[in-house]
Design an enzyme around this catalytic site. Structure first.
Site, PDB file in Angstrom:
ATOM      1  N   ASN A  86     -10.150  -0.499   0.378  1.00 18.55           N
ATOM      2  CA  ASN A  86      -8.690  -0.389   0.353  1.00 18.55           C
ATOM      3  C   ASN A  86      -8.187  -0.928  -0.985  1.00 18.55           C
ATOM      4  OD1 ASN A  86      -5.935  -0.664   0.629  1.00 18.55           O
ATOM      5  ND2 ASN A  86      -6.007  -1.617   2.657  1.00 18.55           N
ATOM      6  N   CYS A 144       0.817  -1.239   0.000  1.00 20.37           N
ATOM      7  CA  CYS A 144       0.000   0.000   0.000  1.00 20.37           C
ATOM      8  C   CYS A 144       0.838   1.271   0.000  1.00 20.37           C
ATOM      9  CB  CYS A 144      -0.938   0.000   1.190  1.00 20.37           C
ATOM     10  SG  CYS A 144      -1.961  -1.461   1.240  1.00 20.37           S
ATOM     11  N   HIS A 150      -3.355   7.001   3.035  1.00 25.59           N
ATOM     12  CA  HIS A 150      -3.737   5.680   2.527  1.00 25.59           C
ATOM     13  C   HIS A 150      -5.100   5.317   3.119  1.00 25.59           C
ATOM     14  CE1 HIS A 150      -3.866   1.585   1.433  1.00 25.59           C
ATOM     15  NE2 HIS A 150      -3.578   1.108   2.629  1.00 25.59           N
TER      16      HIS A 150
HETATM   17  N1  ACO Z   1     -18.331  -8.900  10.444  1.00 27.47           N
HETATM   18  C1  ACO Z   1     -18.784  -9.090  11.684  1.00 27.47           C
HETATM   19  N2  ACO Z   1     -17.985  -9.369  12.733  1.00 27.47           N
HETATM   20  C2  ACO Z   1     -16.676  -9.455  12.499  1.00 27.47           C
HETATM   21  C3  ACO Z   1     -16.104  -9.252  11.205  1.00 27.47           C
HETATM   22  C4  ACO Z   1     -17.002  -8.976  10.166  1.00 27.47           C
HETATM   23  N3  ACO Z   1     -16.583  -8.757   8.892  1.00 27.47           N
HETATM   24  N4  ACO Z   1     -14.767  -9.387  11.289  1.00 27.47           N
HETATM   25  C5  ACO Z   1     -14.472  -9.652  12.573  1.00 27.47           C
HETATM   26  N5  ACO Z   1     -15.638  -9.710  13.307  1.00 27.47           N
HETATM   27  C6  ACO Z   1     -15.777  -9.948  14.743  1.00 27.47           C
HETATM   28  C7  ACO Z   1     -14.620 -10.729  15.313  1.00 27.47           C
HETATM   29  O1  ACO Z   1     -14.832 -12.107  15.167  1.00 27.47           O
HETATM   30  C8  ACO Z   1     -14.637 -10.289  16.750  1.00 27.47           C
HETATM   31  O2  ACO Z   1     -15.643 -11.007  17.438  1.00 27.47           O
HETATM   32  P1  ACO Z   1     -15.417 -11.477  18.975  1.00 27.47           P
HETATM   33  O3  ACO Z   1     -15.252 -10.187  19.750  1.00 27.47           O
HETATM   34  O4  ACO Z   1     -16.659 -12.224  19.269  1.00 27.47           O
HETATM   35  O5  ACO Z   1     -14.161 -12.299  18.954  1.00 27.47           O
HETATM   36  C9  ACO Z   1     -15.093  -8.836  16.688  1.00 27.47           C
HETATM   37  O6  ACO Z   1     -15.753  -8.699  15.412  1.00 27.47           O
HETATM   38  C10 ACO Z   1     -13.959  -7.856  16.776  1.00 27.47           C
HETATM   39  O7  ACO Z   1     -12.888  -8.290  15.926  1.00 27.47           O
HETATM   40  P2  ACO Z   1     -11.591  -7.435  15.703  1.00 27.47           P
HETATM   41  O8  ACO Z   1     -10.682  -8.190  14.799  1.00 27.47           O
HETATM   42  O9  ACO Z   1     -11.066  -6.976  17.017  1.00 27.47           O
HETATM   43  O10 ACO Z   1     -12.222  -6.177  14.933  1.00 27.47           O
HETATM   44  P3  ACO Z   1     -11.567  -4.815  14.640  1.00 27.47           P
HETATM   45  O11 ACO Z   1     -12.342  -3.729  15.243  1.00 27.47           O
HETATM   46  O12 ACO Z   1     -10.076  -4.839  14.890  1.00 27.47           O
HETATM   47  O13 ACO Z   1     -11.773  -4.695  13.050  1.00 27.47           O
HETATM   48  C11 ACO Z   1     -10.464  -4.879  11.069  1.00 27.47           C
HETATM   49  C12 ACO Z   1     -11.176  -5.631  12.179  1.00 27.47           C
HETATM   50  C13 ACO Z   1     -11.505  -4.071  10.326  1.00 27.47           C
HETATM   51  C14 ACO Z   1      -9.824  -5.897  10.140  1.00 27.47           C
HETATM   52  C15 ACO Z   1      -9.406  -3.927  11.688  1.00 27.47           C
HETATM   53  O14 ACO Z   1      -8.594  -4.655  12.586  1.00 27.47           O
HETATM   54  C16 ACO Z   1      -8.520  -3.264  10.667  1.00 27.47           C
HETATM   55  O15 ACO Z   1      -8.963  -2.496   9.819  1.00 27.47           O
HETATM   56  N6  ACO Z   1      -7.194  -3.500  10.770  1.00 27.47           N
HETATM   57  C17 ACO Z   1      -6.241  -2.890   9.858  1.00 27.47           C
HETATM   58  C18 ACO Z   1      -6.166  -3.709   8.623  1.00 27.47           C
HETATM   59  C19 ACO Z   1      -5.470  -2.985   7.506  1.00 27.47           C
HETATM   60  O16 ACO Z   1      -5.400  -1.782   7.486  1.00 27.47           O
HETATM   61  N7  ACO Z   1      -4.991  -3.770   6.554  1.00 27.47           N
HETATM   62  C20 ACO Z   1      -4.450  -3.228   5.361  1.00 27.47           C
HETATM   63  C21 ACO Z   1      -2.995  -3.065   5.432  1.00 27.47           C
HETATM   64  S1  ACO Z   1      -2.423  -2.222   4.051  1.00 27.47           S
HETATM   65  C22 ACO Z   1      -1.797  -3.304   2.860  1.00 27.47           C
HETATM   66  O17 ACO Z   1      -0.622  -3.399   2.685  1.00 27.47           O
HETATM   67  C23 ACO Z   1      -2.688  -4.094   1.995  1.00 27.47           C
END
Ligand code: ACO
Length: 337
Positions: free
Chosen positions: A294, A122, A264
């Site tokens: 993204n 990214c 980004h």
């Molecule tokens: N729908 C519903 N529930 C979900 C989903 C979903 N799509 N995904 C996860 N959950 C649940 C989980 O199972 C968890 O449930 P639990 O509490 O019962 O265990 C709960 O939601 C919270 O999960 P988290 O993983 O803590 O959720 P978070 O708020 O961290 O959001 C996310 C997840 C959106 C992936 C976030 O962590 C994020 O955006 N991280 C950064 C990722 C990123 O930027 N990646 C790109 C990098 S750039 C590149 O090089 C490509």
């Protein structure tokens, strides 16, 4: 004395097919998984994304990039034959060999250019513009086409609901040209960093020369993206803030003097946290992740292009860009349009 570099044109292109959060939720039910439009919007800010039909030649990575490049050249008032160099940032190439830059060169007829791909995930577009700037400064190149383009949907595991909600496809382009060293409108400063100790946080384990895709690995989806979302979130906020502040310090420009911030587009909550840390109001932040998700290396050039074309980013204004990605790579750049 050397030269300076200025972004003189931008362009962008997306595949036709829109996939809303409700469409994603419906697809997940095929695998017995649940998500919702509300969850995705609250946790990420994404409403919909575009997904390429790779069976359609017009929606390959290099084809989207060609459309973006033609628009950027038009804005810069340049012809493809005038390009000296193409730097193509992507982590989802058309083919492992040759480079996607070669396919693009063929498509737009940039016969005079020498071309290469770079993979900084990214952060690729910022790495690309900073690389172009170095070739321009040294006198090696006069006109460089920088691309940030991805068809990351190809690497989505639809059985992982933390991944499939995030990514979309698209392409952005910028023409970067030689200007006099003290020009007002130019790239003013940049800062790049990488931390290879964090490589495992975001990875496509199989498909490279380290791990072949066998039927067993295919069944385990090892050829698709794996991500430690929560860890990346924390590192991203810290790294993006650090890169932005170092770049501003180098440019000797306080955040209050900036007109726009084009970060980004990975997650709206990451963007809000970083804007807050560097002291920018969300009114000055360009956002397109609500409509495109993204798109990795394409997020910054596409957001930039949209804001230039709709008149928000005006000539002479000062813009900060900032990215992080798999690697973990990161970088920021400040320029005057
Ligand atoms: N729908 C519903 N529930 C979900 C989903 C979903 N799509 N995904 C996860 N959950 C649940 C989980 O199972 C968890 O449930 P639990 O509490 O019962 O265990 C709960 O939601 C919270 O999960 P988290 O993983 O803590 O959720 P978070 O708020 O961290 O959001 C996310 C997840 C959106 C992936 C976030 O962590 C994020 O955006 N991280 C950064 C990722 C990123 O930027 N990646 C790109 C990098 S750039 C590149 O090089 C490509």
């Amino acid at each position: 004395m050397g030269y300076a570099a200025r972004i003189t044109g931008t362009g962008s292109a997306f595949p036709e097919r829109r996939m809303t959060n409700d469409d994603v939720a419906r697809k997940l039910t095929e695998f017995g998984l649940e998500t919702s439009d509300q969850w995705i919007q609250e946790r990420t800010g994404i409403v919909e994304r575009r997904i390429s039909n790779v069976g359609n030649e017009a929606e390959r990575n290099s084809s989207l990039a060609a459309r973006a490049a033609i628009k950027a050249l038009e804005m810069a008032g340049r012809q493809a034959e005038e390009i000296d160099q193409i730097i193509y940032a992507t982590c989802s190439p058309d083919t492992p060999l040759p480079s996607t830059a070669c396919w693009l060169q063929q498509k737009i007829g940039a016969h005079r250019a020498w071309v290469m791909d770079i993979n900084a995930a990214c952060s690729g577009f910022i790495y690309g513009v900073v690389t172009a700037e170095q070739f321009i400064r040294s006198g090696h190149s006069r006109t460089v086409l920088v691309i940030g383009a991805e068809v990351l949907s190809h690497y989505i595991n639809w059985q992982d609901r933390t991944i499939c909600i995030l990514f979309g496809d698209g392409a952005g382009a910028a023409v970067v040209e030689r200007v006099a060293p003290r020009s007002r409108r130019r790239v003013l400063a940049s800062y790049l960093s990488s931390d290879g100790t964090l490589s495992e946080l975001l990875i496509v384990p199989a498909g490279g020369s380290a791990l072949e895709v066998t039927p067993e690995r295919y069944a385990q989806n090892l050829h698709k993206i794996r991500m430690s979302g929560r860890e990346i979130f924390k590192v991203a906020v810290r790294t993006l803030s650090e890169c932005a502040l170092r770049t501003l310090e180098q440019a000797r420009i306080p955040a209050v003097k900036l007109d726009w911030f084009v970060p980004h587009q990975a997650n709206l909550r990451i963007i809000e946290a970083v804007a807050n840390r560097i002291g920018m109001s969300m009114d000055q932040v360009i956002i397109n992740l609500d409509r495109y998700g993204n798109t990795s290396a394409a997020t910054i050039p596409t957001a930039l292009d949209e804001a230039i074309r709709d008149g928000r980013i005006k000539e002479g204004q000062t813009v900060l860009t900032d990215a992080f990605g798999a690697g973990l790579t990161a970088g920021a750049m400040v320029f005057r349009r």
